[in-house]
Design an enzyme around this catalytic site. Sequence first.
Site, PDB file in Angstrom:
ATOM      1  N   CYS A 129      41.355  34.932  24.055  1.00 48.21           N
ATOM      2  CA  CYS A 129      40.494  35.975  24.630  1.00 48.21           C
ATOM      3  C   CYS A 129      40.437  37.220  23.755  1.00 48.21           C
ATOM      4  O   CYS A 129      39.524  38.027  23.874  1.00 48.21           O
ATOM      5  CB  CYS A 129      40.988  36.361  26.019  1.00 48.21           C
ATOM      6  N   HIS A 264      38.591  43.284  28.121  1.00 53.97           N
ATOM      7  CA  HIS A 264      38.402  41.851  28.332  1.00 53.97           C
ATOM      8  C   HIS A 264      38.139  41.607  29.812  1.00 53.97           C
ATOM      9  O   HIS A 264      38.835  42.153  30.677  1.00 53.97           O
ATOM     10  CB  HIS A 264      39.646  41.114  27.852  1.00 53.97           C
ATOM     11  N   ASN A 295      35.158  34.907  33.300  1.00 53.20           N
ATOM     12  CA  ASN A 295      35.974  35.162  32.122  1.00 53.20           C
ATOM     13  C   ASN A 295      35.536  34.184  31.024  1.00 53.20           C
ATOM     14  O   ASN A 295      35.785  32.992  31.128  1.00 53.20           O
ATOM     15  CB  ASN A 295      37.448  34.962  32.499  1.00 53.20           C
TER      16      ASN A 295
HETATM   17  C1  LIG Z   1      44.750  33.698  39.073  1.00 54.63           C
HETATM   18  C2  LIG Z   1      44.778  34.902  40.018  1.00 54.63           C
HETATM   19  C3  LIG Z   1      43.411  35.301  40.433  1.00 54.63           C
HETATM   20  C4  LIG Z   1      45.585  34.520  41.264  1.00 54.63           C
HETATM   21  O1  LIG Z   1      45.638  35.640  42.124  1.00 54.63           O
HETATM   22  P1  LIG Z   1      47.034  36.089  42.729  1.00 54.63           P
HETATM   23  O2  LIG Z   1      46.752  37.244  43.562  1.00 54.63           O
HETATM   24  O3  LIG Z   1      48.014  36.264  41.600  1.00 54.63           O
HETATM   25  O4  LIG Z   1      47.386  34.829  43.604  1.00 54.63           O
HETATM   26  P2  LIG Z   1      48.817  34.149  43.809  1.00 54.63           P
HETATM   27  O5  LIG Z   1      48.985  33.061  42.822  1.00 54.63           O
HETATM   28  O6  LIG Z   1      49.874  35.204  43.900  1.00 54.63           O
HETATM   29  O7  LIG Z   1      48.603  33.536  45.241  1.00 54.63           O
HETATM   30  C5  LIG Z   1      48.438  34.368  46.367  1.00 54.63           C
HETATM   31  C6  LIG Z   1      48.086  33.512  47.554  1.00 54.63           C
HETATM   32  O8  LIG Z   1      46.768  32.951  47.358  1.00 54.63           O
HETATM   33  C7  LIG Z   1      46.851  31.529  47.438  1.00 54.63           C
HETATM   34  N1  LIG Z   1      45.914  30.995  46.432  1.00 54.63           N
HETATM   35  C8  LIG Z   1      46.144  30.714  45.146  1.00 54.63           C
HETATM   36  N2  LIG Z   1      45.030  30.244  44.566  1.00 54.63           N
HETATM   37  C9  LIG Z   1      44.089  30.241  45.531  1.00 54.63           C
HETATM   38  C10 LIG Z   1      42.744  29.858  45.558  1.00 54.63           C
HETATM   39  N3  LIG Z   1      42.116  29.407  44.452  1.00 54.63           N
HETATM   40  N4  LIG Z   1      42.057  29.990  46.697  1.00 54.63           N
HETATM   41  C11 LIG Z   1      42.642  30.442  47.827  1.00 54.63           C
HETATM   42  N5  LIG Z   1      43.934  30.800  47.862  1.00 54.63           N
HETATM   43  C12 LIG Z   1      44.639  30.712  46.725  1.00 54.63           C
HETATM   44  C13 LIG Z   1      48.254  31.175  47.124  1.00 54.63           C
HETATM   45  O9  LIG Z   1      48.617  29.951  47.675  1.00 54.63           O
HETATM   46  C14 LIG Z   1      49.008  32.311  47.756  1.00 54.63           C
HETATM   47  O10 LIG Z   1      49.094  32.088  49.155  1.00 54.63           O
HETATM   48  P3  LIG Z   1      50.388  32.540  49.980  1.00 54.63           P
HETATM   49  O11 LIG Z   1      50.428  34.020  49.878  1.00 54.63           O
HETATM   50  O12 LIG Z   1      50.093  32.032  51.348  1.00 54.63           O
HETATM   51  O13 LIG Z   1      51.548  31.872  49.315  1.00 54.63           O
HETATM   52  C15 LIG Z   1      45.483  36.113  39.318  1.00 54.63           C
HETATM   53  O14 LIG Z   1      46.852  35.876  39.196  1.00 54.63           O
HETATM   54  C16 LIG Z   1      44.910  36.409  37.971  1.00 54.63           C
HETATM   55  O15 LIG Z   1      43.759  36.757  37.835  1.00 54.63           O
HETATM   56  N6  LIG Z   1      45.755  36.356  36.926  1.00 54.63           N
HETATM   57  C17 LIG Z   1      45.333  36.690  35.616  1.00 54.63           C
HETATM   58  C18 LIG Z   1      44.483  35.617  35.085  1.00 54.63           C
HETATM   59  C19 LIG Z   1      43.864  35.982  33.799  1.00 54.63           C
HETATM   60  O16 LIG Z   1      43.559  37.111  33.556  1.00 54.63           O
HETATM   61  N7  LIG Z   1      43.691  34.967  32.976  1.00 54.63           N
HETATM   62  C20 LIG Z   1      43.061  35.091  31.747  1.00 54.63           C
HETATM   63  C21 LIG Z   1      43.859  35.885  30.850  1.00 54.63           C
HETATM   64  S1  LIG Z   1      43.043  36.009  29.395  1.00 54.63           S
END
Ligand SMILES: CC(C)(COP(=O)(O)OP(=O)(O)OC[C@H]1O[C@@H](n2cnc3c(N)ncnc32)[C@H](O)[C@@H]1OP(=O)(O)O)[C@@H](O)C(=O)NCCC(=O)NCCS
Length: 339
Positions: A129, A264, A295
């Site tokens: 990225c 980004h 993204n």
């Molecule tokens: C991927 C991302 C959106 C996930 O969001 P998050 O808030 O961290 O979510 P978590 O993994 O902590 O999960 C939170 C809850 O949502 C749930 N969950 C996870 N994925 C889910 C989905 N696709 N749909 C619905 N619920 C989801 C989980 O099970 C968890 O539930 P719980 O609280 O009952 O256990 C976030 O972590 C993110 O954007 N990370 C950076 C990614 C990024 O920038 N990548 C590219 C870098 S270049």
Amino acid sequence: MTTIPKHRPTLNATTGAAHARIWGVGGYRPERVIDNNEICERIDSTDQWIRERTGIVTRYQARPDETVVDMGSAAALEALKAAGVTASQVDAVIVATVTHPYQTPAAAPMIADQIGATPAAAFDISAACAGYCHGIAVANDMIRGGSAQFVLVIGVEKLSEFNDRTDRGSAFIFGDGAGASLVGPSDFPGISPTVWGSDGAKWKTISSRNSWIEFRDEDTEWPAITMEGQSVFRWAVYSMAPIAQAALDAAGIKAEDLDAFIPHQANMRIIDALVKQLKLPEHVAIARDIADTGNTSAASVPLATQRMLDSGQAPHGGLALQIAFGAGLVYAAQVIVLP
Ligand SMILES: CC(C)(COP(=O)(O)OP(=O)(O)OC[C@H]1O[C@@H](n2cnc3c(N)ncnc32)[C@H](O)[C@@H]1OP(=O)(O)O)[C@@H](O)C(=O)NCCC(=O)NCCS
């Protein structure tokens, strides 16, 4: 100390333009728009969850026959047009991508050929990225070092081929597209010193699920890109604000001098957290292209830049702070004068 043989002549060395700047930006978004409901056909999720957790509403998907080379070429031609420079004037083509499906050759020579920029030097860089911002740093130094006058920097991804559409942790994030800049000589500094670096100990937080060798020999799954969402999120929020601030300091400007902030497009919440930590004043336009475009990895910063310029959200000639970060982990940030 090295002894210098008497007969050894002194080599010529080049010096280039005093400064470099971006002359024009171009972007390409595929026709097909994928909304969150379509993503949720394959994963247990909802439109509302994806919007709230990422800010993403839609993303674009390339046609099966539409390649990284095709999309990169389209963006490059737009950047050349915006810059008023012809393909034959281009000395080097740098392509940032992690989704060109050939291990070799690189996408850059194929794009150079497709747009008529031969025999320009052409090579790919692999900085995920952050690849486009790495490319801008390299182009800036090439032009000032005298190894090129005009350099095309292209960020392009066809992530739809390399993500796992059934992976609940990443299927909703990625989109396809291409963005490009034509970088050329300048009589004022148009690209500030780049603040960049890496933290390879965290390589597993965003990576292909397995290697090509494992895929061949161990009958493993397709090496789709997966990530540890929470770790990446925390790293981006806490480690990237100081890097963005360091880029402002290296440029010798303050947050209030900016016209635009183009981070980004990884997650809207990461963008908001960076804006808050940098204490960006109200007048600074913030790139939020992620809502429409998702993204797009290496393409995200140039695509967001193109959209901000075309929509009048950011002024031509204004100052923009751009920062990108991703798999590696790697990052790069610099301030640019918008073309
Ligand atoms: C991927 C991302 C959106 C996930 O969001 P998050 O808030 O961290 O979510 P978590 O993994 O902590 O999960 C939170 C809850 O949502 C749930 N969950 C996870 N994925 C889910 C989905 N696709 N749909 C619905 N619920 C989801 C989980 O099970 C968890 O539930 P719980 O609280 O009952 O256990 C976030 O972590 C993110 O954007 N990370 C950076 C990614 C990024 O920038 N990548 C590219 C870098 S270049």
